[in-house]
Write an enzyme that holds these catalytic residues in place. Structure first.
Site, PDB file in Angstrom:
ATOM      1  N   TYR A 100       0.658   1.461  13.725  1.00 27.10           N
ATOM      2  CA  TYR A 100       1.219   2.277  13.117  1.00 27.10           C
ATOM      3  C   TYR A 100       1.080   3.631  12.925  1.00 27.10           C
ATOM      4  O   TYR A 100      -0.264   4.040  13.016  1.00 27.10           O
ATOM      5  CB  TYR A 100       1.607   1.856  11.539  1.00 27.10           C
ATOM      6  CG  TYR A 100       0.232   1.412  10.856  1.00 27.10           C
ATOM      7  CD1 TYR A 100       0.018   2.343   9.774  1.00 27.10           C
ATOM      8  CD2 TYR A 100      -0.397   0.204  10.994  1.00 27.10           C
ATOM      9  CE1 TYR A 100      -1.191   1.905   8.856  1.00 27.10           C
ATOM     10  CE2 TYR A 100      -1.480   0.126  10.084  1.00 27.10           C
ATOM     11  CZ  TYR A 100      -2.030   0.681   9.011  1.00 27.10           C
ATOM     12  OH  TYR A 100      -3.284   0.641   8.514  1.00 27.10           O
TER      13      TYR A 100
ATOM     14  N   HIS B 247       0.803  -1.276  -0.053  1.00 25.98           N
ATOM     15  CA  HIS B 247      -0.043  -0.035  -0.119  1.00 25.98           C
ATOM     16  C   HIS B 247       0.853   1.364  -0.138  1.00 25.98           C
ATOM     17  O   HIS B 247       1.836   1.271   0.657  1.00 25.98           O
ATOM     18  CB  HIS B 247      -0.959   0.073   1.246  1.00 25.98           C
ATOM     19  CG  HIS B 247      -1.779  -1.221   1.322  1.00 25.98           C
ATOM     20  ND1 HIS B 247      -2.159  -1.581   2.448  1.00 25.98           N
ATOM     21  CD2 HIS B 247      -2.335  -1.870   0.218  1.00 25.98           C
ATOM     22  CE1 HIS B 247      -3.094  -2.649   2.435  1.00 25.98           C
ATOM     23  NE2 HIS B 247      -2.882  -2.880   0.891  1.00 25.98           N
TER      24      HIS B 247
ATOM     25  N   LYS C 169       5.255   6.098   7.352  1.00 24.02           N
ATOM     26  CA  LYS C 169       4.534   5.249   8.406  1.00 24.02           C
ATOM     27  C   LYS C 169       5.604   4.746   9.355  1.00 24.02           C
ATOM     28  O   LYS C 169       6.927   4.347   8.985  1.00 24.02           O
ATOM     29  CB  LYS C 169       3.964   4.085   7.825  1.00 24.02           C
ATOM     30  CG  LYS C 169       2.882   4.199   7.011  1.00 24.02           C
ATOM     31  CD  LYS C 169       2.251   2.890   6.131  1.00 24.02           C
ATOM     32  CE  LYS C 169       1.214   3.142   5.190  1.00 24.02           C
ATOM     33  NZ  LYS C 169       0.705   1.908   4.600  1.00 24.02           N
TER      34      LYS C 169
ATOM     35  N   ASP D 182      -6.075  -5.848  -2.607  1.00 25.92           N
ATOM     36  CA  ASP D 182      -4.386  -6.342  -2.712  1.00 25.92           C
ATOM     37  C   ASP D 182      -4.351  -7.266  -3.971  1.00 25.92           C
ATOM     38  O   ASP D 182      -3.662  -7.350  -4.646  1.00 25.92           O
ATOM     39  CB  ASP D 182      -3.867  -6.858  -1.481  1.00 25.92           C
ATOM     40  CG  ASP D 182      -4.288  -6.092  -0.248  1.00 25.92           C
ATOM     41  OD1 ASP D 182      -3.975  -4.526  -0.505  1.00 25.92           O
ATOM     42  OD2 ASP D 182      -4.333  -6.365   0.892  1.00 25.92           O
TER      43      ASP D 182
END
Length: 182
Positions: free
Chosen positions: A132, A62, A72, A170
């Protein structure tokens, strides 16, 4: 905090100091001043996320496009994951290259993934809780996904004894060669 550089400039493994004894452990999981010193710039996080996944769940690869590109800071607080960053910055000397690291509840490692990189992980344990921080808010209109199994990237995902389980988005990720500039 111990800072380990990876083969991708800017992607860093961070190992916080952990103080443990028979009662358990203590670690400082976030310190703005120390983090900014480690990455060499002022970083502002705006969102914290928590996901739980079962063995074989693969999430990614992603990314978000500008003006909502995200850096991130990721970690696994229960269980174990194989975490991956892929350089998606066209023109970069490391475009299309990847690094992977095991993050788990025992090693307390964190991975800093700057904007311009794709991110994904595979759950190695029966269950894993993954946390995250992001530098921009989730913006579905800016969201993108590169295929987790793209041969041009060639990620060596560990064998967890089950076929990877992926979300529809995905499964529909695009090929690296078809990626428009970020």
């Amino acid at each position: 905090m111990n800072v380990i550089e990876t083969a991708l400039p800017g992607v860093l493994i961070l190992e916080p100091r952990v103080f443990g004894d028979a009662r358990g452990f203590f670690t400082e999981s976030w310190n703005e001043a120390r983090f900014n010193a480690a990455v060499g710039s002022e970083v502002r996080f705006v969102q914290d996320n928590h996901s739980r996944s079962s063995r074989g769940v693969l999430r990614g690869l992603h990314f978000q496009r500008a003006p909502h590109a995200q850096g991130k800071l990721v970690r696994c607080v229960a269980g174990s994951v194989f975490d991956v960053a892929v350089d998606l910055r066209q023109g970069s000397a490391t475009f299309g290259r990847w690094v992977g690291v095991e993050l788990n509840a025992d090693n307390h490692r964190q991975l800093w993934i700057p904007a311009g990189f794709g991110h994904g992980f595979l759950t190695l344990s029966d269950s894993a809780d993954f946390l995250y921080k992001t530098t921009d808010y989730y913006a579905p209109q800016a969201e993108g996904c590169v295929r987790w199994d793209d041969a041009d990237i060639g990620i060596q995902w560990p064998d967890v004894g089950v076929a990877p389980m992926l979300a529809d988005k995905d499964l529909k990720g695009q090929a690296l060669k078809d990626l428009a500039p970020l």
